[in-house]
Motif scaffolding. Structure first.
Motif, PDB file in Angstrom:
ATOM      1  N   HIS A 150       0.839  -1.203   0.000  1.00  0.00           N
ATOM      2  CA  HIS A 150       0.000   0.000   0.000  1.00  0.00           C
ATOM      3  C   HIS A 150       0.876   1.255   0.000  1.00  0.00           C
ATOM      4  O   HIS A 150       0.613   2.202  -0.741  1.00  0.00           O
ATOM      5  CB  HIS A 150      -0.919  -0.015   1.223  1.00  0.00           C
ATOM      6  CG  HIS A 150      -1.821   1.173   1.291  1.00  0.00           C
ATOM      7  ND1 HIS A 150      -1.541   2.263   2.074  1.00  0.00           N
ATOM      8  CD2 HIS A 150      -2.974   1.468   0.641  1.00  0.00           C
ATOM      9  CE1 HIS A 150      -2.494   3.164   1.903  1.00  0.00           C
ATOM     10  NE2 HIS A 150      -3.380   2.700   1.048  1.00  0.00           N
ATOM     11  N   CYS A 268      -3.441   6.500  -1.897  1.00  0.00           N
ATOM     12  CA  CYS A 268      -3.200   5.469  -2.917  1.00  0.00           C
ATOM     13  C   CYS A 268      -4.101   5.635  -4.126  1.00  0.00           C
ATOM     14  O   CYS A 268      -3.932   4.937  -5.124  1.00  0.00           O
ATOM     15  CB  CYS A 268      -3.384   4.084  -2.305  1.00  0.00           C
ATOM     16  SG  CYS A 268      -5.103   3.711  -1.931  1.00  0.00           S
ATOM     17  N   CYS A 273     -10.436   4.262   0.649  1.00  0.00           N
ATOM     18  CA  CYS A 273      -9.476   3.242   1.106  1.00  0.00           C
ATOM     19  C   CYS A 273      -9.340   3.298   2.634  1.00  0.00           C
ATOM     20  O   CYS A 273      -9.063   4.345   3.197  1.00  0.00           O
ATOM     21  CB  CYS A 273      -8.121   3.480   0.456  1.00  0.00           C
ATOM     22  SG  CYS A 273      -6.819   2.479   1.162  1.00  0.00           S
ATOM     23  N   CYS A 276      -5.718   4.126   3.932  1.00  0.00           N
ATOM     24  CA  CYS A 276      -5.408   5.551   3.847  1.00  0.00           C
ATOM     25  C   CYS A 276      -6.115   6.298   4.988  1.00  0.00           C
ATOM     26  O   CYS A 276      -5.557   7.207   5.579  1.00  0.00           O
ATOM     27  CB  CYS A 276      -5.861   6.114   2.506  1.00  0.00           C
ATOM     28  SG  CYS A 276      -4.736   5.749   1.161  1.00  0.00           S
TER      29      CYS A 276
HETATM   30 ZN   LIG Z   1      -5.072   3.613   0.360  1.00  0.00          ZN
END
Ligand SMILES: [Zn+2]
Ligand SMILES: [Zn+2]
Ligand SMILES: [Zn+2]
Length: 279
Positions: A150, A268, A273, A276
């Motif tokens: 990631h 990302c 996400c 994140c």
């Molecule tokens: Zn992410």
């Protein structure tokens, strides 16, 4: 006396009488089970006592332990030694009733059997604990691998979308957003259309009134148009306000969009996400 629950002669399903009948049936089953247990224990006790009587008559002596020599109470099926009553296997406390002895096992063989069972249980527990540890290590390793991947995606996405540049622009957009009031409710398209019409009509009337004033032969028309203009004054104020609110709302939306675009350069690049969001 009672029919089946929900059947002919029986109580309705879910009724208090049905619940009572269920409880009664469970109690009857439990008492029957207890009676069977007691009968089995009594039978075993009688069997053990009879065997001891038979062995006492045999005249054999205990040779499980050197030097015991007490009257034999049985022969061990494991080591083939004869054992006395005190060297006969006995019920381990966990087994329940005290009369439940093994009629064909000496205490030494029983102890060895119990020790082997304990060792096997311990080994199984150790193996399970090791497996659990291995599973945790593997999960941790996998999670770390995911985090590394990631992080690489974040680096690539932020480089590609110039996040450092976007970050420098962000404070200015935030400042402008803070200075731009949120317009609620927003003027509708119909309101804006009417406001535009009012402003155009007002302009045309001013123009016509001006022409008529200059032309000496149309003073009456000029006066009428002048009076009409007065009615346009409050309408024009309303129209200008509507247009101002619309342009403020548009500016607010544009700034929001710009802010979102700048922020999308971060992370990302996958919308929503979770990694994140926590990072
Ligand atoms: Zn992410
Ligand atoms: Zn034995
Ligand atoms: Zn003995």
């Amino acid at each position: 006396m009672f029919g089946p629950i929900g059947g002919p002669g029986g109580p309705a399903i879910g009724s208090p009488a049905a619940a009572q009948q269920l409880v009664r049936q469970q109690q009857e089953q439990y008492f029957a089970w207890r009676a069977a247990q007691d009968r089995a224990a009594a039978a075993r006790a009688a069997e053990v006592a009879a065997a001891r009587v038979r062995w006492r008559a045999s005249g054999l002596r205990c040779d499980v332990v050197t030097g015991c020599g007490a009257v034999a109470a049985g022969r061990c099926s494991g080591c083939r030694h004869t054992f006395c009553e005190s060297h006969q296997s006995y019920d381990r406390p966990a087994d329940g009733s005290a009369v439940r002895v093994m009629t064909d096992q000496c205490v030494l063989c029983q102890a060895a059997q119990v020790a082997a069972a304990l060792a096997a249980a311990e080994q199984a527990a150790n193996a399970a604990a090791e497996e659990e540890q291995r599973r945790r290590r593997e999960a941790r390793r996998q999670r770390q691998q995911e985090l590394r991947e990631h992080a690489a995606r974040v680096r690539a996405h932020e480089r590609e979308n110039d996040w450092p540049g976007a970050r420098r622009l962000l404070p200015e957009v935030e400042r402008q957003l803070a200075a731009t009031p949120l317009v609620r409710p927003e003027p509708t398209d119909g309101q804006v259309g009417r406001a535009n019409a009012v402003l155009i009509l007002g302009g045309v009337t001013v123009l016509l009134a001006g022409c008529a004033m200059i032309e000496d032969n149309l003073p009456l028309l000029g006066v009428m148009l002048g009076i009409l203009l007065f009615t346009f004054v409050p309408l024009s104020i309303w129209a200008l306000r509507v247009r101002r609110r619309r342009s403020r709302a548009e500016r607010w939306a544009a700034l929001q969009l710009e802010r979102q675009e700048l922020l999308s350069a971060r992370g990302c690049g996958i919308a929503g996400c979770a990694t994140c969001a926590t990072g």
